[in-house]
Design a protein around this motif. Structure first.
Motif, mmCIF file in Angstrom:
data_model
loop_
_atom_site.group_PDB
_atom_site.id
_atom_site.type_symbol
_atom_site.label_atom_id
_atom_site.label_comp_id
_atom_site.label_asym_id
_atom_site.label_seq_id
_atom_site.Cartn_x
_atom_site.Cartn_y
_atom_site.Cartn_z
ATOM 1 N N MET A 375 0.826 -1.205 0.000
ATOM 2 C CA MET A 375 0.000 0.000 0.000
ATOM 3 C C MET A 375 0.861 1.257 0.000
ATOM 4 N N GLU A 376 1.851 1.148 0.847
ATOM 5 C CA GLU A 376 2.688 2.336 0.925
ATOM 6 C C GLU A 376 3.481 2.535 -0.360
ATOM 7 N N SER A 377 4.011 1.383 -0.810
ATOM 8 C CA SER A 377 4.771 1.501 -2.057
ATOM 9 C C SER A 377 3.874 1.907 -3.240
ATOM 10 N N GLN A 378 2.639 1.444 -3.146
ATOM 11 C CA GLN A 378 1.695 1.836 -4.211
ATOM 12 C C GLN A 378 1.391 3.336 -4.182
ATOM 13 N N PHE A 379 1.246 3.852 -2.986
ATOM 14 C CA PHE A 379 0.990 5.289 -2.868
ATOM 15 C C PHE A 379 2.138 6.115 -3.472
ATOM 16 N N VAL A 380 3.343 5.612 -3.143
ATOM 17 C CA VAL A 380 4.527 6.300 -3.711
ATOM 18 C C VAL A 380 4.546 6.155 -5.215
ATOM 19 N N PHE A 381 4.192 4.899 -5.572
ATOM 20 C CA PHE A 381 4.187 4.671 -7.027
ATOM 21 C C PHE A 381 3.163 5.551 -7.727
ATOM 22 N N LEU A 382 1.999 5.690 -7.077
ATOM 23 C CA LEU A 382 0.965 6.537 -7.686
ATOM 24 C C LEU A 382 1.431 8.002 -7.806
ATOM 25 N N ARG A 383 2.032 8.439 -6.738
ATOM 26 C CA ARG A 383 2.554 9.813 -6.776
ATOM 27 C C ARG A 383 3.596 9.956 -7.887
ATOM 28 N N GLU A 384 4.442 8.915 -7.986
ATOM 29 C CA GLU A 384 5.468 8.974 -9.048
ATOM 30 C C GLU A 384 4.808 8.937 -10.417
ATOM 31 N N THR A 385 3.789 8.099 -10.460
ATOM 32 C CA THR A 385 3.086 8.004 -11.744
ATOM 33 C C THR A 385 2.442 9.319 -12.123
ATOM 34 N N GLU A 386 1.809 9.980 -11.160
ATOM 35 C CA GLU A 386 1.177 11.268 -11.453
ATOM 36 C C GLU A 386 2.215 12.312 -11.866
ATOM 37 N N ARG A 387 3.318 12.218 -11.143
ATOM 38 C CA ARG A 387 4.370 13.192 -11.511
ATOM 39 C C ARG A 387 4.838 12.977 -12.945
ATOM 40 N N ARG A 388 5.051 11.704 -13.273
ATOM 41 C CA ARG A 388 5.526 11.409 -14.628
ATOM 42 C C ARG A 388 4.456 11.762 -15.677
ATOM 43 N N LYS A 389 3.203 11.559 -15.300
ATOM 44 C CA LYS A 389 2.138 11.953 -16.225
ATOM 45 C C LYS A 389 2.141 13.463 -16.468
ATOM 46 N N ASP A 390 2.320 14.165 -15.351
ATOM 47 C CA ASP A 390 2.357 15.629 -15.513
ATOM 48 C C ASP A 390 3.503 16.050 -16.404
ATOM 49 N N LEU A 391 4.618 15.390 -16.183
ATOM 50 C CA LEU A 391 5.777 15.740 -17.042
ATOM 51 C C LEU A 391 5.492 15.424 -18.506
ATOM 52 N N LEU A 392 4.890 14.228 -18.688
ATOM 53 C CA LEU A 392 4.571 13.864 -20.081
ATOM 54 C C LEU A 392 3.554 14.824 -20.692
ATOM 55 N N ARG A 393 2.538 15.185 -19.888
ATOM 56 C CA ARG A 393 1.570 16.125 -20.414
ATOM 57 C C ARG A 393 2.212 17.473 -20.759
ATOM 58 N N ALA A 394 3.060 17.915 -19.859
ATOM 59 C CA ALA A 394 3.738 19.204 -20.138
ATOM 60 C C ALA A 394 4.575 19.120 -21.410
ATOM 61 N N ARG A 395 5.281 17.939 -21.533
ATOM 62 C CA ARG A 395 6.110 17.763 -22.736
ATOM 63 C C ARG A 395 5.243 17.676 -23.988
ATOM 64 N N VAL A 396 4.093 16.942 -23.842
ATOM 65 C CA VAL A 396 3.185 16.842 -24.987
ATOM 66 C C VAL A 396 2.613 18.197 -25.358
ATOM 67 N N LYS A 397 2.297 18.968 -24.337
ATOM 68 C CA LYS A 397 1.790 20.325 -24.620
ATOM 69 C C LYS A 397 2.853 21.196 -25.279
ATOM 70 N N GLN A 398 4.095 21.016 -24.762
ATOM 71 C CA GLN A 398 5.177 21.774 -25.399
ATOM 72 C C GLN A 398 5.332 21.390 -26.863
ATOM 73 N N LEU A 399 5.132 20.122 -27.155
ATOM 74 C CA LEU A 399 5.230 19.666 -28.549
ATOM 75 C C LEU A 399 3.965 19.954 -29.330
ATOM 76 N N GLY A 400 2.926 20.435 -28.690
ATOM 77 C CA GLY A 400 1.689 20.780 -29.375
ATOM 78 C C GLY A 400 0.835 19.603 -29.692
ATOM 79 N N ILE A 401 0.951 18.542 -28.929
ATOM 80 C CA ILE A 401 0.159 17.343 -29.170
ATOM 81 C C ILE A 401 -0.961 17.315 -28.148
#
Length: 449
Positions: A375-401
């Motif tokens: 559970m704890e590792s999952q929570f961390v994983f979720l947070r990491e996942t959200e962070r990576r999603k945000d980064l990907l979204r920002a990168r996708v937005k930067q690329l105009g996708i």
């Protein structure tokens, strides 16, 4: 006295011879005289209308003049010697001598004016009781001599009447020049006056009758001509009065026409003055137009200069445009290449997103399996996942996708939209406008990502 002695001897001693000579050739002389009388009668109208004593200058005559003292002509000397047969022969041989005047200036001791004289051979012959044939010969050689006056104003007829010439001689001279019957010499005497003053002489009555007949004919002709002249004068007066009335009528018509023309002239003058004012106005307009044309011409020249400059600058700009077009073509090639790279990157990103999603799903599945334990590792994983999603979204937005958002429950959708708007606003404030980002920068970011 230029042959007066001869005249005396011939007049006194040769009276019978003269009468016999008068009968010689009387028939021929009479025929000639009658012929000339008829011609004179035909021409009597012109003679009666002319002057009674025409001067010798009236006729154009080729006459010569010689001095008696220096030697007269042979014809004159034969006449002076009363050699009548020789005179006729000489006239036939030299008819020109009948035109030659012989002039006597008298002598140094002469005190009489009658010693100075000027005569033709006809004058001299008429003074010496010649036969008619001599007068006929002289008149045939020089017809105008019957009209010639001596220095005393004598015509040959005056000399013939004064010196007792026969009737045939008088008729011959009258036939040649009928107006001589009324002519007066310098003393104012007519031939009839001279004949009445000399008394009875040879053929006195016949000569008087001849002169009276001639004077009667001339008087009758003169009266006829006076009647004709008076009739002509009356006709002339009538025609003149008629012409005067006609002229007055014509003048009245002409005056009316002149008045009409004056009115027309005044109208033309008025029209001309108006036309002149219009011409002046037109000239002013033309001068203004000329000024405007000159001003416009200067402007046109200036504009032509500007056009030339613009053409030169335009040519420079055209060359620059050509260079820019070359650059644009090269940039288009670069853009095409970049577009290809972008498509490639999009494909890579899509595959990456798919991989990430697959990875996330796997991890989530594992997390679900190990939910309790991790559970704890999952929570961390979720947070990491959200962070990576945000980064990907920002990168996708930067690329105009654009990536379609995942559907969330209704309760969370409003917060998610607000969060997304806030994130976009922050990205716009942090980043420059999309129009200002060059293609090179986009390519560099794509390559960097």
């Amino acid at each position: 006295l230029g042959g007066d002695a001869t005249f005396s001897s011939g007049g006194a001693g040769g009276g019978d011879d003269a009468s016999s000579r008068c009968s010689v050739g009387s028939a021929a002389t009479e025929r000639i005289a009658n012929h000339k009388s008829l011609d004179a009668t035909d021409n009597s109208a012109a003679i009666a209308a002319s002057a009674i004593r025409p001067s010798s200058s009236t006729w154009i005559m080729e006459e010569k003049e010689v001095k008696y003292e220096e030697g007269a002509t042979e014809l004159f000397m034969l006449v002076e010697d009363a050699k009548w047969e020789d005179v006729c022969d000489r006239v036939e041989e030299e008819p020109a001598e009948a035109r030659v005047w012989v002039v006597s200036s008298g002598t140094e001791n002469t005190v009489f004016s009658w010693s100075v004289w000027r005569r033709l051979p006809l004058h001299e012959a008429c003074r010496r009781q010649p036969p008619p044939v001599v007068i006929y010969s002289l008149l045939s050689a020089y017809p105008e001599s019957s009209m010639a006056e001596s220095n005393f104003g004598e015509l040959p007829l005056h000399a013939a009447v004064r010196c007792g010439a026969c009737a045939e001689v008088v008729n011959c001279i009258l036939a040649s020049y009928p107006a001589a019957a009324l002519a007066r010499d310098n003393s104012g005497c007519t031939p009839l006056d001279i004949l009445n003053g000399t008394g009875k002489m040879m053929d006195h009555d016949a000569v008087v009758a001849a002169l009276n007949r001639t004077i009667a004919v001339l008087t009758k002709e003169e009266q006829s001509w006076e009647t004709k002249i008076s009739s002509m004068q009356l006709d002339f007066k009538q025609s003149r009065e008629k012409r005067r009335r006609e002229y007055e009528r014509i003048i009245a018509n002409k005056n009316a026409e002149i008045e009409d023309l004056k009115r027309l002239l005044d109208q033309e003058k008025l029209a001309t003055s108006n036309l002149a004012s219009k011409v002046i106005q037109t000239e002013q307009v033309v001068s203004d137009k000329g000024k405007n044309e000159r001003r416009l011409g200067e402007k046109i020249k200036k504009m032509e200069g500007e056009i030339g400059e613009l053409k030169s600058s335009n040519s420079a700009r055209k060359s620059n445009i050509k260079d820019l077009e070359d650059i644009v073509r090269s940039d288009r090639k670069t853009i095409l290449e970049l577009n290809n790279r972008v498509h490639t990157l999009q494909n890579s990103l899509t595959s990456l997103l798919e991989d990430e999603e697959a990875f996330a799903a796997t991890k989530l599945a594992k997390a679900e399996k190990n939910f309790k334990a991790l559970m704890e590792s999952q929570f961390v994983f979720l947070r990491e996942t959200e962070r990576r999603k945000d980064l990907l979204r920002a990168r996708v937005k930067q690329l105009g996708i654009k990536i379609p958002p995942k559907k969330k429950p209704q309760s969370v959708e409003g917060d998610e939209d607000d969060w997304r708007r806030e994130q976009q606003r922050r990205q716009r404030e942090a980043q420059p406008p999309a129009e200002e980002v060059s293609n090179n920068e986009v390519a560099e970011k794509a390559l960097a990502s």
